[in-house]
Design an enzyme around this catalytic site. Structure first.
Site, PDB file in Angstrom:
ATOM      1  N   ARG A  68       2.842  -2.504  15.031  1.00  0.00           N
ATOM      2  CA  ARG A  68       2.586  -3.605  14.100  1.00  0.00           C
ATOM      3  C   ARG A  68       3.081  -3.214  12.712  1.00  0.00           C
ATOM      4  NH1 ARG A  68      -2.038  -3.792  12.920  1.00  0.00           N
ATOM      5  NH2 ARG A  68      -3.022  -2.268  14.271  1.00  0.00           N
ATOM      6  N   TYR A 196       7.792  -6.367  19.287  1.00  0.00           N
ATOM      7  CA  TYR A 196       6.623  -5.531  19.594  1.00  0.00           C
ATOM      8  C   TYR A 196       5.393  -6.421  19.832  1.00  0.00           C
ATOM      9  CZ  TYR A 196       2.606  -2.566  19.156  1.00  0.00           C
ATOM     10  OH  TYR A 196       1.399  -1.957  19.402  1.00  0.00           O
ATOM     11  N   LYS A 205      -2.950 -10.906  18.471  1.00  0.00           N
ATOM     12  CA  LYS A 205      -3.503 -10.642  17.138  1.00  0.00           C
ATOM     13  C   LYS A 205      -3.371 -11.868  16.237  1.00  0.00           C
ATOM     14  CE  LYS A 205      -4.265  -6.388  18.251  1.00  0.00           C
ATOM     15  NZ  LYS A 205      -5.628  -5.906  18.457  1.00  0.00           N
ATOM     16  N   HIS A 225     -12.366  -8.003  16.764  1.00  0.00           N
ATOM     17  CA  HIS A 225     -11.527  -6.976  17.383  1.00  0.00           C
ATOM     18  C   HIS A 225     -12.440  -6.052  18.187  1.00  0.00           C
ATOM     19  CE1 HIS A 225      -8.305  -3.614  16.626  1.00  0.00           C
ATOM     20  NE2 HIS A 225      -8.075  -4.255  17.744  1.00  0.00           N
ATOM     21  N   SER A 247      -7.512   0.079  15.954  1.00  0.00           N
ATOM     22  CA  SER A 247      -6.461   0.180  16.978  1.00  0.00           C
ATOM     23  C   SER A 247      -6.255   1.636  17.406  1.00  0.00           C
ATOM     24  CB  SER A 247      -5.149  -0.349  16.404  1.00  0.00           C
ATOM     25  OG  SER A 247      -5.356  -1.629  15.869  1.00  0.00           O
ATOM     26  N   CYS A 249      -8.135   3.671  19.065  1.00  0.00           N
ATOM     27  CA  CYS A 249      -9.292   4.579  18.921  1.00  0.00           C
ATOM     28  C   CYS A 249     -10.163   4.565  20.173  1.00  0.00           C
ATOM     29  CB  CYS A 249     -10.125   4.196  17.701  1.00  0.00           C
ATOM     30  SG  CYS A 249      -9.343   4.631  16.147  1.00  0.00           S
ATOM     31  N   ASP A 276     -10.106  -5.599  23.993  1.00  0.00           N
ATOM     32  CA  ASP A 276      -9.526  -5.657  22.639  1.00  0.00           C
ATOM     33  C   ASP A 276     -10.087  -6.768  21.761  1.00  0.00           C
ATOM     34  OD1 ASP A 276      -7.661  -4.578  20.737  1.00  0.00           O
ATOM     35  OD2 ASP A 276      -6.358  -6.296  21.082  1.00  0.00           O
ATOM     36  N   ARG A 367       3.222   1.585  25.467  1.00  0.00           N
ATOM     37  CA  ARG A 367       2.196   0.679  25.992  1.00  0.00           C
ATOM     38  C   ARG A 367       2.425   0.308  27.444  1.00  0.00           C
ATOM     39  NH1 ARG A 367      -1.905  -1.248  22.191  1.00  0.00           N
ATOM     40  NH2 ARG A 367      -1.267  -0.378  20.208  1.00  0.00           N
TER      41      ARG A 367
HETATM   42  C1  OXD Z   1      -3.800  -3.087  18.221  1.00  0.00           C
HETATM   43  C2  OXD Z   1      -3.605  -3.456  19.640  1.00  0.00           C
HETATM   44  O1  OXD Z   1      -2.817  -2.728  17.532  1.00  0.00           O
HETATM   45  O2  OXD Z   1      -4.585  -3.842  20.287  1.00  0.00           O
HETATM   46  O3  OXD Z   1      -4.940  -3.171  17.768  1.00  0.00           O
HETATM   47  O4  OXD Z   1      -2.473  -3.412  20.144  1.00  0.00           O
HETATM   48 MN    MN Z   2      -6.358  -3.981  19.085  1.00  0.00          MN
END
Ligand code: OXD
Ligand code: MN
Length: 586
Positions: A68, A196, A205, A225, A247, A249, A276, A367
């Protein structure tokens, strides 16, 4: 028959972008099969081994398009004050003047895909329709996994329904021309020059968090989130929790946690609803219910393994898109932490790689895009139209010091303050500043579509409305280290010990001691003895050092003051009260 407003918008976009063809996506197997064949033929995708990874494909992104881009993400609210100090703001007319010309003729020679999609379970009062227009078949393939695409969305839309517009073009992937722009007053997202996920899969998002957070404020609900998971105890009681982590984590790992054997034998079970995003709304009984608006996982690959997250690995065995991991000669994939390194591979940049190579084979933010339905521990209620009732909300940051393993907030108001003052070390999910400590309120810093202080007020208002029915609020930190830099807490499956304490607390049990920052568990209540965590490590894990915390609270005070007049008094008062409690605790 598409809805009239939709047909009109598609015609307008086609006139602007001048594609060679317009294709309305129906989401069928035949359609995606044709698109995959085309992308393999064009060299955009590699088909993976049909036995080891049936229906799965491998992609490499442009090397400048791997995460991002927060500095290129804009909230184009009517006024700067509406967007607030944590968002990049450009006036809507100014942004249109800047980016509309980029779309002029940008699809010439390409096909324009129209993707109707649904966020939320079909038939749910919480579900919402979006339509993404894109010139990227790769985006179509990802959206087909991450959302419910095609007829199901058209059915929800009806003849004159509302929908969120998302216009995306790959452009030429020039980072200088990259814009991820949101127009809350037009229900519109415009994304240019990135493929991306977080920038280009506009249901995720951009819609389900940034625009949905604006809708949620207006309509009295929460777009967060957060992962959603269910925990069943040995007596068969199910408790659902939602947890916000920044993100990369560990939300996916926590959502799919496999308990250690002793817990499984005792009858504990974890079920996944989402990893998420959570949309939370009051039910008829006055409690908060959560749905997962997504249909897939866009998970971080590195460090995902049979040991850390076997459920994620099972989820991405088939029908999955892998991006920026390493490709092996037998058309399978590998990433750091999956298993022993292969003798040779092609890295995420397309270069030959061996274990002697200096750089990682997989990008740290590589990913997998995988259907949620393939997760072995997916909840039988993951598509429940009403959602699941939430008993606890957990905030968690990545902090190597200061913040203990877990504590419980004193009230909803205090919990809102705890979320508002969360800090975490930056990860590879966004470009820049790796490891830097930053404030990430409710893990929504990159995703809140309006003024952050108004968002905190909204949390307080929701709490007022819910009263005694509101979930209990907790804060966790799996990432505390000792002086030598080693982790103090084993994490992963053992996190169930913390979840168990949380469930016990929600049920009115769970041994706890009061501290200036909230309620802490006793060492026994989170199983330090069973884990062989000695006194020194145990003390460090549950330590609230007054001096460190006073510095923390003073830093928070400065941060909060930066929000000026909009800062809710209740949040400032909670910080003052924390300082008072810390000062009188010595
Ligand atoms: C983020 C994702 O960047 O979920 O939070 O991909
Ligand atoms: Mn996320």
């Amino acid at each position: 028959m598409p809805d009239q407003a939709l047909q009109q918008w598609v015609d307008e976009v086609a006139a602007l972008t001048t594609p060679d063809n317009v294709h309305w996506c129906d989401g069928t197997d035949e359609e995606i099969g044709r698109l995959y064949d085309m992308m393999v033929e064009d060299g955009v995708l590699v088909r993976l081994d049909s036995e080891k990874h049936p229906g799965s494909y491998y992609a490499r992104s442009d090397i400048n398009d791997v995460a991002r881009v927060e500095d290129r993400t804009f909230i184009c609210a009517a006024t700067e004050d509406e967007a607030g100090p944590t968002n990049n703001w450009v006036a809507p007319a100014e942004m249109h003047a800047m980016i509309d010309p980029l779309f002029n003729g940008c699809m010439a020679g390409r096909t324009m895909y129209v993707i109707p999609y649904l966020m939320g379970p079909p038939g749910s009062p919480m579900a919402k329709v979006g339509v993404e227009i894109t010139d990227s078949p790769f985006v179509v393939a990802n959206m087909r996994i991450m959302t419910r695409m095609g007829q199901v969305a058209v059915d929800e839309l009806g003849e004159d329904g509302d929908f969120v517009k998302g216009l995306h073009s790959t452009g030429n992937l020039d980072p200088e021309q990259r814009y991820i722009s949101h127009f809350p007053d037009e229900n519109l997202i415009m994304s240019f020059s990135s493929n991306y996920g977080g920038n280009a899969l506009l249901g995720k998002k951009c819609f389900a968090l940034r625009l949905a957070s604006v809708m949620a404020r207006r309509e009295g609900w929460l777009a967060e989130h957060m992962l959603i998971l269910g925990l069943t105890d040995p007596e068969g009681n199910r408790t659902f929790v939602a947890a916000a982590f920044p993100s990369a984590c560990g939300k996916t790992n926590l959502a799919m946690l496999v308990p250690p054997d002793s817990f499984i034998e005792a009858g504990w079970k974890v079920e996944t609803i989402g990893d998420d995003i959570a949309w939370l709304k009051f039910g008829d009984d006055g409690r908060l219910y959560a749905v997962n608006p997504e249909a897939g996982f866009f998970g971080v690959a590195p460090l995902t393994s049979e040991e850390t997250n076997p459920n994620a690995l099972a989820s991405c065995r088939a029908n999955t898109l892998f991006t920026n991991v390493a490709l092996l000669p037998d058309n399978t994939v590998w990433w750091e932490g999956l298993c022993d390194p292969p003798a040779e591979a092609t890295d995420w940049k397309g270069n030959p790689w061996t274990p002697e190579s200096e750089d990682p084979a997989a990008h740290p933010n590589s990913r997998f895009t995988a259907p949620a339905s393939q997760c072995p521990c997916i909840s039988p209620d993951w598509e429940s139209p009403e959602g699941v009732p939430i008993s606890a909300i957990i905030f968690g940051g990545r902090r190597s010091s200061t913040t203990p393993l877990v504590y419980q907030a004193r009230s909803w108001q205090h919990g809102t303050y705890v979320g508002a003052t969360m800090t975490s070390e930056k990860t590879a999910a966004a470009v820049g500043g790796l490891g830097e400590l930053r404030h990430d309120p409710m893990s929504m810093l990159p995703f809140c579509g309006y003024h952050m202080a108004d968002y905190w007020q909204h949390w307080l208002d929701v709490g007022e409305r819910g009263g005694d029915n509101m979930p209990e609020v907790f804060h966790v930190n799996w990432f505390r280290r000792d002086e030598s830099g080693s982790w103090l807490w084993p994490g992963f499956g053992e996190n169930i010990r913390v979840l168990k304490w949380i469930v016990d607390r929600v049920g009115g049990g769970g041994d706890a001691v009061e501290s200036p920052i909230g309620w802490l568990p006793t060492p026994e209540a989170v199983g330090f003895d069973e884990l062989g965590i000695g006194d020194a490590a145990g003390e460090a894990l549950l330590e609230v050092d007054s001096e460190e915390w006073l510095a923390e609270a003073n830093g928070r005070g400065e941060y909060l003051a930066g929000f000026g007049e909009k800062l809710p008094a209740a949040i400032r008062e909670e910080n003052d009260a924390l300082i008072t409690r810390l000062q009188s605790s010595d």
